[in-house]
Design a protein around this motif. Structure first.
Motif, short mmCIF file in Angstrom:
data_model
loop_
_atom_site.label_atom_id
_atom_site.label_comp_id
_atom_site.label_asym_id
_atom_site.label_seq_id
_atom_site.Cartn_x
_atom_site.Cartn_y
_atom_site.Cartn_z
N GLY A 65 0.83 -1.19 0.00
CA GLY A 65 0.00 0.00 0.00
C GLY A 65 0.87 1.24 0.00
N SER A 66 0.28 2.37 0.31
CA SER A 66 1.02 3.62 0.35
C SER A 66 1.98 3.63 1.54
N SER A 67 2.93 4.56 1.50
CA SER A 67 3.90 4.66 2.60
C SER A 67 3.20 4.85 3.94
N LYS A 68 2.16 5.67 3.95
CA LYS A 68 1.44 5.94 5.20
C LYS A 68 0.75 4.68 5.71
N VAL A 69 0.12 3.94 4.82
CA VAL A 69 -0.54 2.69 5.20
C VAL A 69 0.47 1.70 5.76
N ILE A 70 1.58 1.55 5.06
CA ILE A 70 2.61 0.61 5.51
C ILE A 70 3.10 0.99 6.91
N GLU A 71 3.35 2.27 7.12
CA GLU A 71 3.87 2.71 8.42
C GLU A 71 2.90 2.39 9.55
N THR A 72 1.62 2.69 9.35
CA THR A 72 0.65 2.44 10.41
C THR A 72 0.44 0.95 10.65
N VAL A 73 0.45 0.16 9.60
CA VAL A 73 0.25 -1.28 9.75
C VAL A 73 1.47 -1.93 10.42
N VAL A 74 2.67 -1.51 10.01
CA VAL A 74 3.87 -2.05 10.66
C VAL A 74 3.84 -1.75 12.16
N ASN A 75 3.46 -0.55 12.53
CA ASN A 75 3.38 -0.19 13.95
C ASN A 75 2.37 -1.07 14.69
N ALA A 76 1.23 -1.32 14.03
CA ALA A 76 0.21 -2.18 14.65
C ALA A 76 0.72 -3.61 14.82
N LEU A 77 1.46 -4.09 13.84
CA LEU A 77 2.02 -5.45 13.92
C LEU A 77 3.07 -5.55 15.02
N VAL A 78 3.94 -4.57 15.10
CA VAL A 78 4.98 -4.57 16.13
C VAL A 78 4.34 -4.53 17.52
N ASP A 79 3.24 -3.79 17.66
CA ASP A 79 2.53 -3.74 18.94
C ASP A 79 1.96 -5.10 19.31
N LYS A 80 1.76 -5.96 18.31
CA LYS A 80 1.28 -7.32 18.55
C LYS A 80 2.42 -8.34 18.62
N ASN A 81 3.64 -7.81 18.79
CA ASN A 81 4.84 -8.64 18.96
C ASN A 81 5.24 -9.41 17.69
N VAL A 82 4.83 -8.91 16.52
CA VAL A 82 5.31 -9.50 15.27
C VAL A 82 6.73 -9.01 15.02
N SER A 83 7.65 -9.94 14.78
CA SER A 83 9.04 -9.59 14.57
C SER A 83 9.22 -8.77 13.30
N LYS A 84 9.99 -7.69 13.38
CA LYS A 84 10.19 -6.84 12.20
C LYS A 84 10.85 -7.59 11.04
N ASP A 85 11.67 -8.58 11.35
CA ASP A 85 12.33 -9.30 10.26
C ASP A 85 11.39 -10.30 9.58
N LYS A 86 10.14 -10.38 10.06
CA LYS A 86 9.15 -11.22 9.38
C LYS A 86 8.01 -10.37 8.83
N ILE A 87 8.25 -9.07 8.72
CA ILE A 87 7.29 -8.16 8.09
C ILE A 87 7.86 -7.76 6.74
N TYR A 88 7.23 -8.21 5.67
CA TYR A 88 7.67 -7.92 4.31
C TYR A 88 6.68 -6.94 3.69
N TYR A 89 7.20 -5.92 2.99
CA TYR A 89 6.25 -4.96 2.42
C TYR A 89 6.76 -4.37 1.11
N ASP A 90 5.78 -3.89 0.36
CA ASP A 90 6.02 -3.18 -0.89
C ASP A 90 5.15 -1.94 -0.85
N LYS A 91 5.77 -0.77 -0.84
CA LYS A 91 4.99 0.46 -0.72
C LYS A 91 5.08 1.29 -2.00
N PHE A 92 4.02 2.06 -2.24
CA PHE A 92 3.97 2.88 -3.46
C PHE A 92 3.43 4.26 -3.13
#
Length: 342
Positions: free
Chosen positions: A315-342
């Motif tokens: 998704g967009s950079s803003k979407v990616i940023e907010t979703v990554v933050n939500a995932l990290v808050d749920k203890n999802v490891s950053k090295d297992k978060i893959y993304y493509d932003k546009f």
């Protein structure tokens, strides 16, 4: 026709090429059919086109600083789209880049999916195949064209990047899901391109693709970010991959949801998959029984912070940023978060 001065550029110490003085290194390489990844089409908005300049590196530009680490800058990495070829250069290009091909295929289908999104199907010539990993993208060549309706003409050839939405089983066709933005690229594709026309593109590109793992999967996307997720879902179905997966898709209204029947098919045929759209602009007069709000709200609501997840986001950079933050808050490891932003 303007004749440009030429500058010698040495690649990997074994290839000498004459390039146009004053043009960007990225555009010069494209002219030589060497296709460096550039998700933004050379607009310095992605940082993908970084190359090591062993001799003749230009001064560091603001966009170099934005996308490259201090260590990379010290080692003379630069963005190829920002580096103007003005003096002799010695550069390094990964060998796998030379395997990237340019294709020209016939547009055999253009299908509206929503008011602003269309699916394009391109048939490759006989004997040509595009082998890629589900999640990768191609760079589409947009030719120059004159003004159309209220939209400016495109004065020069440009490239725009789109994720592959295809099932990788069929390497003879390419499917792209493209939203209309009013820019040079999408104006051409939505307003000018017709069934029967030829379209040039190069690829595959990108490091966003399915990773083998045993963890549960979180897919999250908005708009045309649907494309690479679709390719991964087809791959999982065809490979009979048995992983629990949830797809949180963000849209504004029910009219912005597309290919819903396809999602129902995946729910039936995949091991443990659910499509979970969430709408951000639902008024009281709309009969909507699903979730409301943005994608990160759904992640807050449904993810178990004690589970092991891998996440694929587009998704967009803003979407990616907010979703990554939500995932990290749920203890999802950053090295297992893959993304493509546009």
């Amino acid at each position: 026709m303007e004749v440009k001065d030429k500058v010698e550029v040495i690649i990997n110490d074994n290839m000498k090429i004459k390039m146009n003085y004053g043009d960007s290194l990225l555009s010069n390489l494209r002219e030589q059919k060497i296709f460096i990844p550039s998700a933004c089409g050379g607009r310095s908005m992605c940082g993908y086109c970084k190359l090591k300049i062993n001799e003749g590196a230009d001064e560091v530009k603001p966009m170099d600083k934005r996308w490259l680490s201090e260590e990379e800058l010290e080692k003379n990495y630069r963005l190829a789209c920002q580096l103007k070829v003005k003096n002799k250069l010695k550069i390094e290009i990964p060998e796998k880049i030379f395997k990237i091909e340019e294709f020209e295929g016939e547009v055999i289908e253009i299908k509206p999916l929503t008011e602003r999104i269309k699916k394009f199907v391109i048939q490759l010539p006989e004997g040509k195949n595009l082998d890629y990993k589900p999640g990768q993208f191609v760079q589409v060549r947009i030719p120059s064209y004159k003004k159309i309706d209220d939209y400016k003409g495109n004065p020069r050839e440009i490239y725009r990047t789109f994720s592959l939405a295809s099932n990788i089983k069929d390497t003879t066709k390419v499917e792209l899901i493209i939203g209309f933005t009013g820019g040079f690229g999408t104006t051409y594709l939505h307003k000018i391109l017709k069934v029967g026309d030829m379209l040039k593109f190069n690829g595959p590109h990108g490091y966003f693709y399915y990773q083998e793992d045993d963890s549960d999967i979180v897919f999250a996307a908005t708009g045309t970010g649907y494309s690479p997720i679709r390719a991964i879902l087809y791959y999982m179905r065809d490979k009979n991959i048995k992983r629990r997966a949830r797809f949180y898709f963000g849209a504004r209204t029910p009219d912005d949801l597309f290919l819903s029947n396809e999602m129902k098919m995946f729910e039936k045929e995949l091991y443990d998959f659910k499509y979970m759209p969430t709408l951000s602009r639902v008024t009281e007069d709309i009969d909507w029984q699903g979730d409301r709000g943005r994608v990160n709200v759904s992640i807050d609501k449904y993810l178990d912070e004690n589970k092991d997840y891998s996440a694929y986001l587009c998704g967009s950079s803003k979407v990616i940023e907010t979703v990554v933050n939500a995932l990290v808050d749920k203890n999802v490891s950053k090295d297992k978060i893959y993304y493509d932003k546009f």
